[in-house]
Design an enzyme around this catalytic site. Structure first.
Site, PDB file in Angstrom:
ATOM      1  N   GLU A 245       0.884  -1.171   0.000  1.00 27.98           N
ATOM      2  CA  GLU A 245       0.000   0.000   0.000  1.00 27.98           C
ATOM      3  C   GLU A 245       0.911   1.207   0.000  1.00 27.98           C
ATOM      4  O   GLU A 245       1.588   1.488   0.992  1.00 27.98           O
ATOM      5  CB  GLU A 245      -0.927  -0.025   1.219  1.00 27.98           C
ATOM      6  CG  GLU A 245      -2.102   0.933   1.094  1.00 27.98           C
ATOM      7  CD  GLU A 245      -1.849   2.257   1.782  1.00 27.98           C
ATOM      8  OE1 GLU A 245      -1.496   3.220   1.056  1.00 27.98           O
ATOM      9  OE2 GLU A 245      -1.987   2.325   3.005  1.00 27.98           O
ATOM     10  N   CYS A 279      -1.687   9.141   2.679  1.00 23.16           N
ATOM     11  CA  CYS A 279      -1.411   8.691   1.312  1.00 23.16           C
ATOM     12  C   CYS A 279      -2.602   8.886   0.388  1.00 23.16           C
ATOM     13  O   CYS A 279      -2.433   8.993  -0.831  1.00 23.16           O
ATOM     14  CB  CYS A 279      -0.981   7.226   1.319  1.00 23.16           C
ATOM     15  SG  CYS A 279      -2.094   6.148   2.236  1.00 23.16           S
ATOM     16  N   GLU A 378       4.246  13.207  -4.893  1.00 22.31           N
ATOM     17  CA  GLU A 378       3.551  13.162  -3.607  1.00 22.31           C
ATOM     18  C   GLU A 378       4.326  14.021  -2.610  1.00 22.31           C
ATOM     19  O   GLU A 378       5.460  13.690  -2.242  1.00 22.31           O
ATOM     20  CB  GLU A 378       3.442  11.723  -3.099  1.00 22.31           C
ATOM     21  CG  GLU A 378       2.655  11.612  -1.815  1.00 22.31           C
ATOM     22  CD  GLU A 378       2.529  10.180  -1.323  1.00 22.31           C
ATOM     23  OE1 GLU A 378       1.457   9.824  -0.795  1.00 22.31           O
ATOM     24  OE2 GLU A 378       3.504   9.414  -1.465  1.00 22.31           O
TER      25      GLU A 378
END
Length: 504
Positions: A245, A279, A378
């Site tokens: 993940e 996230c 990110e």
């Protein structure tokens, strides 16, 4: 000062094989909050051996036994709830209110979900005279991050225990206090020796030793895409299952008929929550070009009301978790300025009045274009990029124009159109009109956001192997066996087992 200088292995707190320690820094004060021991491959070997030795018994316990343990963990967790929230706030900077309301609570939700799923889960399925059986995969290495520490520990440990697996957990060395408390909770709940083990340490040493260990059957990792690639490389020679993940750059599409005041406000606050260290944060807001002025005004007003400060006080945003994180975020904010994005709010540097601590100014950029770094990377901080689209088709193209695919968000009044847009987004979870979390819904990503799923019944599949027993019995007999949950051999209880069994 919290000291995490022993490892939980085989039901005991043991001294590490080495002597290295690391100071855990309180990100709000930049001062030491405690120490954590750094493990070695030898510590991993001990933990894996304990988990392997425990697997034969734990994997054949009844569903009732496993439900009983999960329920006892829930009880013990609730006893330590305030301490857990305090530890999370100290180690990674979450405002104490957020730590109590969400951070600490999420592990409880995953434990409850596992109990709910386990009560009716089908571990076997007759197909004619063949029995398809789902069996625990074995020893599982769980490597978890610092941003939502109990969420990630809970959503991995709960299904692993429920399916009959044994565990070696390596939490983040940046935020180890909460995991240490969790290990104490497991011990108090009566987890059988070796079923759950904790080894602290860094990724290149302990993480690599776990992911590459020949006696670890499966590794589940949550973290950056870069680190996930390394975990996969380490695991490849042993052909173990790898569940990942990873990162995200989630789009938030606001359609023309949406309530813009509500949608923009909610979108901005969602990025600022947890200091942007989520996230699945909706960090790319996609809006009709003609509404950009209205969106900018609403976003600016929302940030102006957002309070940043000491997480022990009533604030909306605390610090980011570490100096390294703060430095990275500052560099990306400066990159956005250099590339010509419009600063709506915030910008480089610390907020006014906060000279110490890893605090970041909540920052909103507008008129961001797809080629800009802040639209692609990110950032993992309280930084939002607002992008304009011309048509719904263009919005979908922008939303999918990323290497990530963890989550996506859509706001609109016409649910037919909202659902149609959702069907075309390449993301593992799509949230419509600010819907609340569903702990039974699968969570995981497309593309470089990972593989596999967590949460609810989909999480169980990650920890199970599938076996076909051909010629098992007639369909009626096979169905009866499944209904009685009696395919796998069940050992007889001994007096020493009673504390680990459900008493009915």
């Amino acid at each position: 000062m919290r000291e995490c200088l022993k490892f939980y292995i085989g039901g005991e707190w043991l001294d590490p094989a080495g002597s290295s320690t690391l100071e855990v820094i309180n990100p709000a004060t930049e001062t030491p909050a405690g120490r954590v021991a750094l493990g070695t491959p030898k510590d991993v070997d001990r933990a894996v051996k304990a988990a392997r030795d425990a697997f034969a018994d734990w994997s054949t316990t009844s569903v009732a036994t496993r439900i009983g343990l999960l329920e006892r963990i829930l009880v013990e967790y609730q006893k330590r709830y305030d301490d857990m929230a305090d530890a999370i706030s100290t180690e990674m900077g979450a405002p104490l209110d957020l730590a109590k309301r969400s951070q600490a609570r999420l592990a409880l939700e995953h434990l409850r979900a596992a109990v709910r799923v386990l009560g009716s889960y089908r571990f076997c399925e007759p197909r004619g005279t063949t029995m398809v059986v789902r069996e625990p995969i074995g020893v599982c290495g769980l490597i978890t991050p610092w941003n939502w520490p109990m969420n990630q520990i809970g959503c991995k440990v709960a299904p692993a225990l429920a399916t009959g697996c044994t565990i070696v957990l390596k939490p983040s060395e940046i935020a180890p206090f909460s995991a240490y408390i969790f290990a104490e909770i497991m011990h108090s709940a009566g987890v059988p020796a070796g079923v759950f083990n904790l080894v602290n340490g860094d990724g290149p040493t302990v993480g690599a030793a776990i992911s590459g260990h020949r006696e670890v059957d499966m590794v589940s990792f949550t973290g950056s895409t870069r680190a996930g690639i390394e975990v996969t490389r380490n695991a490849a020679p042993t052909v173990k299952r790898v569940h990942l993940e990873l990162g995200g750059k989630s789009p938030n599409i606001i359609l023309e008929d949406a309530d813009f005041e509500s949608a923009v406000t909610a979108g901005v606050l969602a990025v600022m929550r947890n200091s942007g260290q989520s996230c699945n944060a909706p960090t790319r807001m996609l809006v009709p070009r003609a509404r950009m002025g209205q969106v900018i005004a609403t976003a600016r007003a929302t940030v102006e009301k957002t309070v940043v400060g000491d997480p022990r006080t009533e604030v909306d945003v605390g610090p980011v978790a570490s100096k390294a994180q703060w430095t990275k975020i500052q560099a990306l904010i400066e990159k956005g300025v250099l590339e010509g994005a419009t600063i709506v709010a915030g910008g480089p540097g610390r907020p006014a009045g906060l000279p110490k601590g890893y605090f970041v100014r909540p920052t909103v950029f507008a008129n961001v274009t797809p080629e800009m770094v802040i639209a692609r990377e990110e950032i993992f901080g309280p930084v939002l990029s607002i992008m304009a689209y011309e048509t719904v088709e263009h919005a979908i193209e922008l939303a999918n124009g990323t290497e990530y695919g963890l989550a996506a968000y859509i706001w609109g009044a016409d649910l037919v159109q909202v659902r149609a847009v959702a069907s075309r987004l390449r993301a593992g979870q799509v949230i419509l009109n600010g819907a609340p979390p569903d702990f039974m819904a699968p969570f995981g990503g497309y593309k470089q956001s990972g593989n596999g799923r967590e949460w609810g019944d989909h999480a169980f599949a990650e920890f199970l192997e599938t076996k076909a027993v051909v010629g098992f019995a007639s369909p009626i007999a096979a169905e009866q066996q499944c209904s009685e949950n009696s395919y796998q051999p069940r050992r007889q209880l001994t007096p020493g087992d009673i504390s680990n069994e459900v008493v009915t």
